[in-house]
Each structure stands twice: as C-alpha cells, then as structure tokens.
Design a protein around this motif. Structure first.
Motif, PDB file in Angstrom:
ATOM      1  N   LEU A   1       1.039  -1.409   0.107  1.00  0.00           N
ATOM      2  CA  LEU A   1      -0.030  -0.130   0.026  1.00  0.00           C
ATOM      3  C   LEU A   1       0.938   1.316  -0.015  1.00  0.00           C
ATOM      4  O   LEU A   1       0.547   2.292  -0.715  1.00  0.00           O
TER       5      LEU A   1
ATOM      6  N   ILE B   1       2.258   1.658  -3.707  1.00  0.00           N
ATOM      7  CA  ILE B   1       1.032   2.433  -4.508  1.00  0.00           C
ATOM      8  C   ILE B   1       0.942   3.904  -4.171  1.00  0.00           C
ATOM      9  O   ILE B   1       1.124   4.700  -5.150  1.00  0.00           O
ATOM     10  N   ALA B   2       0.907   4.160  -2.863  1.00  0.00           N
ATOM     11  CA  ALA B   2       0.784   5.632  -2.282  1.00  0.00           C
ATOM     12  C   ALA B   2       2.050   6.342  -2.879  1.00  0.00           C
ATOM     13  O   ALA B   2       1.902   7.470  -3.431  1.00  0.00           O
TER      14      ALA B   2
ATOM     15  N   MET C   1       1.641   9.496  -5.658  1.00  0.00           N
ATOM     16  CA  MET C   1       2.367  10.869  -5.465  1.00  0.00           C
ATOM     17  C   MET C   1       3.478  11.037  -6.533  1.00  0.00           C
ATOM     18  O   MET C   1       3.246  12.393  -7.010  1.00  0.00           O
TER      19      MET C   1
ATOM     20  N   LEU D   1      -1.191  15.767 -18.625  1.00  0.00           N
ATOM     21  CA  LEU D   1      -1.167  15.510 -17.159  1.00  0.00           C
ATOM     22  C   LEU D   1       0.495  15.086 -16.937  1.00  0.00           C
ATOM     23  O   LEU D   1       1.013  15.517 -16.138  1.00  0.00           O
TER      24      LEU D   1
ATOM     25  N   LYS E   1      -1.562   0.011  14.909  1.00  0.00           N
ATOM     26  CA  LYS E   1      -1.479  -0.683  13.521  1.00  0.00           C
ATOM     27  C   LYS E   1      -2.426  -0.376  12.716  1.00  0.00           C
ATOM     28  O   LYS E   1      -2.384  -0.244  11.311  1.00  0.00           O
TER      29      LYS E   1
ATOM     30  N   VAL F   1      -2.607   1.286   8.945  1.00  0.00           N
ATOM     31  CA  VAL F   1      -3.131   0.803   7.655  1.00  0.00           C
ATOM     32  C   VAL F   1      -4.269   1.858   7.072  1.00  0.00           C
ATOM     33  O   VAL F   1      -4.276   1.813   5.985  1.00  0.00           O
TER      34      VAL F   1
ATOM     35  N   ILE G   1      -2.610   4.410   5.426  1.00  0.00           N
ATOM     36  CA  ILE G   1      -1.929   4.229   4.221  1.00  0.00           C
ATOM     37  C   ILE G   1      -2.975   3.955   3.095  1.00  0.00           C
ATOM     38  O   ILE G   1      -2.963   4.408   1.898  1.00  0.00           O
ATOM     39  N   ILE G   2      -4.080   3.313   3.549  1.00  0.00           N
ATOM     40  CA  ILE G   2      -5.022   3.009   2.377  1.00  0.00           C
ATOM     41  C   ILE G   2      -5.843   4.259   1.986  1.00  0.00           C
ATOM     42  O   ILE G   2      -5.985   4.630   0.906  1.00  0.00           O
TER      43      ILE G   2
ATOM     44  N   LEU H   1      -4.351   7.022   1.724  1.00  0.00           N
ATOM     45  CA  LEU H   1      -3.498   7.692   1.043  1.00  0.00           C
ATOM     46  C   LEU H   1      -3.428   7.253  -0.404  1.00  0.00           C
ATOM     47  O   LEU H   1      -3.589   7.688  -1.524  1.00  0.00           O
ATOM     48  N   ALA H   2      -3.229   5.933  -0.226  1.00  0.00           N
ATOM     49  CA  ALA H   2      -3.289   5.163  -1.696  1.00  0.00           C
ATOM     50  C   ALA H   2      -4.670   5.519  -2.210  1.00  0.00           C
ATOM     51  O   ALA H   2      -4.664   5.709  -3.726  1.00  0.00           O
TER      52      ALA H   2
ATOM     53  N   SER I   1      -4.381   8.852  -3.650  1.00  0.00           N
ATOM     54  CA  SER I   1      -3.550   9.059  -4.858  1.00  0.00           C
ATOM     55  C   SER I   1      -4.440   8.488  -6.075  1.00  0.00           C
ATOM     56  O   SER I   1      -4.427   9.202  -7.232  1.00  0.00           O
TER      57      SER I   1
ATOM     58  N   VAL J   1      -7.069  11.056  -6.846  1.00  0.00           N
ATOM     59  CA  VAL J   1      -6.613  12.194  -7.466  1.00  0.00           C
ATOM     60  C   VAL J   1      -5.899  11.872  -9.024  1.00  0.00           C
ATOM     61  O   VAL J   1      -6.204  12.672  -9.999  1.00  0.00           O
ATOM     62  N   PHE J   2      -5.423  10.834  -9.126  1.00  0.00           N
ATOM     63  CA  PHE J   2      -4.991  10.388 -10.377  1.00  0.00           C
ATOM     64  C   PHE J   2      -6.099  10.517 -11.636  1.00  0.00           C
ATOM     65  O   PHE J   2      -6.045  10.735 -12.512  1.00  0.00           O
TER      66      PHE J   2
ATOM     67  N   PHE K   1      -7.495  13.733 -12.419  1.00  0.00           N
ATOM     68  CA  PHE K   1      -6.472  14.436 -13.084  1.00  0.00           C
ATOM     69  C   PHE K   1      -6.552  13.734 -14.597  1.00  0.00           C
ATOM     70  O   PHE K   1      -6.588  14.556 -15.785  1.00  0.00           O
TER      71      PHE K   1
END
Lengths: 197, 376
Positions: A6, A9-10, A14, A73, B7, B11, B14-15, B17-18, B21, B24-25, B28
C-alpha cells in the motif's frame, strides 16, 4: 507485506502526480524563436522565400507540439526539445542560404555594373572616333544623351545597392546593360560602315 | 490492544493515501480537458498550403487574418496551460483555430481570382506597350526628335526592360510599377511622334496631286521625271510616266516639314526643275543637280511668314538646294539638299537633263499604311 504494498502504491501515485510538473523547455523555445527571427533579419523571406515559409511552418508545428505536451497531465518534452533544436539548426541554414543568395545577387550586380562600365568606355571611345562631320552630328548627339542617361541611372543603381535594395538594383543594372549593349552594337555598325568607306 | 489500534490507524492512513492518490490520478486523468491541438494542426496546415500556393504579391487579407487568428489561438492555448489543469478551458482557442482554418481555406480562391486578373492584365499591358514601342521605334528612328524626347524614350525602354525582368521573377507588383513608369515616358514620346506625323501627313492630298501631275506630264512629254519621297527616304526616276528605278537618299537633318528659311536644315517640298548640272570643280560633291529653289510658291510662303512675323525680319529664304553625291551614310545629314551615294549620283547624272522636273513630297503612302507595314 500488505502495508509495504500500500505504501508503494501511495508513493508511486504521488510520484506520478509530481512527475506531471516536468520542466517546460523555455530555453529551447526561445532559441528556436530567436533563430527564426535571425533568419528573417537576414531577409530570408525575400531571398529564399519558400525555404523561409517551410521554416516558419516547422516552428509553428513544434510550438504547437510543445503546447500539446504542456496540456497533458504527464509531460514529456524529449521529442519536442529535439524538434526545437532541429528547427533552430534549420533556421541557421535558411539564414545562411539567404545571406549566400543575397551575396550572389550582389556579386552579379557588381559584375553587371563592371560590364556596363566597360561597355560605356567602349561606347565613349567609339563616339569620339565616330565621323565628326555634320552627317553624324545629330545621331551622335542622341547617342551622347543616351550615354548620359545610362550614367545617371548607374548612379541610381549604386544608391539602391548601398541601401540594400539588391533585387531592384540588379534588375535596373541588367536593363541598363541591355541598353548599353544596344548602343555598342549601333556604334560598332557605324564604325564598320565608316571604315569601309 | 494499543499496538493493534496503532497498526490499524497506520493501515487506515496508508489505505486512505493510496485511495486518495488513485482518486487524484483518476480525477486528473479523466478530468483534464482535451487540448485544441487538432484544430490548430488543421489551421496550420491550411495556412502552410495557402502560403505555398499563393504568389507573394497576392496574399489576401483573409490569409493574414488566418495567421492572426492562429497566433491568437496559440496565445489562448498557452494562457490556459498556465492555469490549474482542471480549470483550463480551451473553447476560445479552439474557436479561433477553427476560424483560422476557415479563413486559410478560402484564401487561395480569393488570391486566385485577384492573381489571375492581375497577371492577365499585366501581361496584356506589357505586350501592348512593347508592341506600341516597336511601332514607335520604326517611325521614331527616322524622325528628327529633340533631345528631351529622346531621353524619355531611352528611360522608357530601360523601365520596360525592368518590368519584363520583374515579370520573369514573378515580382508582379514591381512589374506593374515599372510598367506604369515606362508607359508614362513612352506615351509622351508616342504623343509627340503622333502629333508631329499627323501635322506632317495633313499635306498628303496635295502630295498626291503633285505626284499625279508629275507622272501625267512625264507620260505626255515622254520625258524623265524625278519624285523624292522624303518619308521613305527614296528617289524615284520615271520615264514616260513609268518607274525606271529607285535610289535611297539622305535629306536635311530637320527633313520633316517644309523648308521655311535659310539654315533651318529642312529639305523643301514642292515642284522644281533641274536648272544646272554641276561637276568637277563646280561642286564639292563630285556631281550635283541644282534645283530652282525657291520657286514662286516658296517665295510667297516665305514673305507671308515675314509679314505675319512668324519668321524674324532678318530671316532669309536661302537657296542652293541640290541633288548631290556624298550620301550613303545612313542618316539625314545635309543642310536641306538631297544626297545620293556617289555611284547612284553618277548614273542619275548621266540620264537626267537640265529642265527635268523634280517633285519633292512628304510621302506617297498614307500614315496608317506606313504604321501597318513599317519598314526598317
């Protein structure tokens, strides 16, 4: 393991977002624009017009490609930078060709002026030797007037040449040479006729 | 428990943020507006095509407009590209690009109409001026022309050549400019020549009468007669009204028109006779035939001019007009006499007697016939 995946991926996500901020090739764009302007300053649009049109089209094409990349992009200007460099090179060649063509026309103009000077000297010499009697007086006066007119116009050619109006200077010089040649032929005929007598 | 919670939070972050992302991707990627590159490409190609097909002197305003619209489209594209990617709007740039293409596409048609008309009229005009100039040259080279007119003629000829050179180089507008300047000079020469000749040829009916009378008398008297055609530069010898031979002759420098006074270097026009045959020391031209100039008509005309003060009181009518040798120089050079080549003079001198009529006239042909069939 799950956490590492994970996190990866993040990070990749980014990184991709930040990758879209690749630097715009401003230096190359400026260089290409400046090179085309330099070609224009070398009067390429006048002396090598078709080459200059092709150059202008190339510049427009590559600038549009750069802008297209900028709209994306994920930007990658690698191809565009290569094209911009090629356009700058092409502009330098076009400018050099223009200078060469202009120089060639200048040479031709100088040569033609030299030929006119030789013809005029010959014409004046023959005019001085032409029959002095009343029979040739009127014709000789007319020829003298023509020679004076040519000399005046040679001055105009020199002015055009000095002011960098080479195309018009060359055309006028060619026309003057034709006239000086026709007078030369006319006088030569008179001299031949006189000698026969 | 606390470790497990920690923990789970980790997790979750992270999830989150992933997912963020990816979101956002996605936003965009799918939310970026389509750039107007295709419209601009089409516009650019249309402009390039138009630039290649249209002669440089005939770029229509529509093509200049197309180029300006293209530049504006590029400007708005660049401006939008400076904005945040999701808030870009390329509508204006796209619209301008489409308008640019439309203007570029119509340009060759507009230019073609202008170019074809312009070039056709230019070529027509150039051919007409060249034809007229050739015609003027045929007449002009034989006429006594003042220096001012001669300078215009020379300048006109040089400008005409420059116009031709510009046409060859497809500098159509410069060609037109030079042609107009050439026309200005050459038209003045043509006007001068035309006026001179029209005035001169107004005496044609009288010359025809003189000619007919001379031929009739030659036929009736079974005698020789000489007719000098000044314009043709020829002398015709008749016997019993029939042409025997023709000789080239040279005349006074100002041969066109009648002789008015002594020293005007004009060859007289009229009906004369040979009064004396001169040879040896009697003439500097080996052989000469003296004419009875001035005749009664010449005297009458001269005195009328003195009375009318069109001639100054000290003017003299002159005399000693002869047909003599020393000619064959190819120019009109005498003080008013008629010069033959020496061998022609010998043969004429042998044939013609004192009293032989000599008719000197301007021309046997009307002007339009001379213009139609000019002789070198």
């Amino acid at each position: 393991m799950k956490i590492k995946l994970l996190s990866g991926i993040a990070i990749v996500g980014m990184a991709l977002v930040f990758a879209s901020c690749q630097k715009y090739p401003q230096a190359e764009v400026d260089a290409a624009n400046a090179a085309v302007e330099a070609a224009k300053a070398a009067q390429a649009n006048l002396y090598v017009a078709s080459e200059f049109n092709a150059l202008q089209d190339s510049l427009n094409t590559v600038l549009a490609a750069v802008e297209k990349e900028k709209s994306k992009l994920f930007k990658n200007y690698k191809d565009e930078v290569a094209k911009l460099t090629a356009t700058s090179e092409m502009a330098k060649n076009v400018a050099a060709n223009s200078v060469a063509k202009k120089e060639q026309m200048k040479q031709e103009c100088t040569t033609t002026l030299g030929e006119i000077a030789v013809l005029m000297d010959a014409n004046k010499e023959m005019l001085a030797k032409a029959p002095k009697g009343k029979e040739g007086k009127a014709a000789m006066e007319a020829i003298q007037a023509d020679l004076t007119s040519i000399e005046t116009q040679v001055g105009e050619v020199n002015n055009k040449f000095a002011s960098d109006d080479i195309i018009n200077a060359l055309n006028q010089a060619k026309a003057l040479k034709d006239k000086a040649t026709s007078i030369n032929t006319e006088l030569t005929e008179v001299m031949v006729k006189t000698k026969r007598k | 428990m606390a470790r497990k919670l920690k923990k789970n939070v980790k997790v979750f972050i992270i999830i989150f943020l992933a997912s963020l992302s990816i979101c956002v991707f996605g936003v965009f990627y799918w939310g970026t507006p389509e750039p107007p590159d295709q419209e601009l490409n089409r516009a650019r190609m249309a402009i390039a095509e138009a630039r290649n097909t249209i002669e440089k002197d005939f770029i229509p305003s529509s093509l200049t407009d197309a180029e300006n619209l293209y530049d504006s489209a590029m400007f708005y594209w660049k401006t939008e590209n400076e904005r945040f990617i999701l808030s870009r709007n390329y509508t204006k740039s796209r619209t301008l690009a489409i308008r640019s293409e439309q203007q570029a596409l119509v340009s060759p048609k507009i230019a073609n109409l202008n170019t074809t008309d312009f070039i056709n009229s230019l070529e027509r005009d150039l051919a007409a001026v060249k034809r007229d100039t050739a015609q003027i040259k045929q007449l002009y080279s034989r006429l006594p022309i003042p220096t001012t007119i001669n300078i215009k003629y020379t300048r006109g000829i040089i400008l005409l050549r420059e116009a031709e050179l510009n046409l060859e180089q497809k500098n159509f507008k410069e060609c037109r400019r030079k042609l107009e300047l050439a026309k200005f000079d050459l038209l003045e020469v043509a006007r001068y020549t035309k006026t001179l000749l029209n005035d001169y040829f107004s005496n044609l009916p009288m010359w025809k009468r003189w000619y007919d009378q001379t031929i009739r008398e030659s036929a009736r008297n079974q005698s020789y007669a000489i007719i000098v055609d000044k314009f043709a530069g020829k002398c015709f010898l008749f016997l019993s009204g029939k042409l025997q031979t023709a000789y080239p002759v040279e005349l006074g420098k100002n041969w066109i028109g009648e002789k008015r006074y002594s020293g005007d270097k004009a060859t007289p026009e009229g009906r004369y006779k040979i009064t004396k045959k001169k040879d040896g020391r009697q003439t500097k031209y080996v052989k000469a035939l003296l004419l009875n100039y001035p005749n009664d008509e010449d005297k009458q005309r001269f005195h009328s001019e003195i009375r009318a003060k069109t001639l100054p009181g000290y003017a003299r009518i002159g005399g000693l007009i002869e047909i003599h040798g020393g000619g064959g120089k190819g120019v009109n050079w005498t003080d008013g006499c008629i010069a033959f080549a020496d061998n022609d003079m010998d043969s004429l001198f042998r044939i013609v007697p004192v009293g032989c009529p000599v008719t000197i006239l301007g021309s046997l042909q009307p002007l339009f016939e001379i213009i139609k069939n000019p002789k070198p």
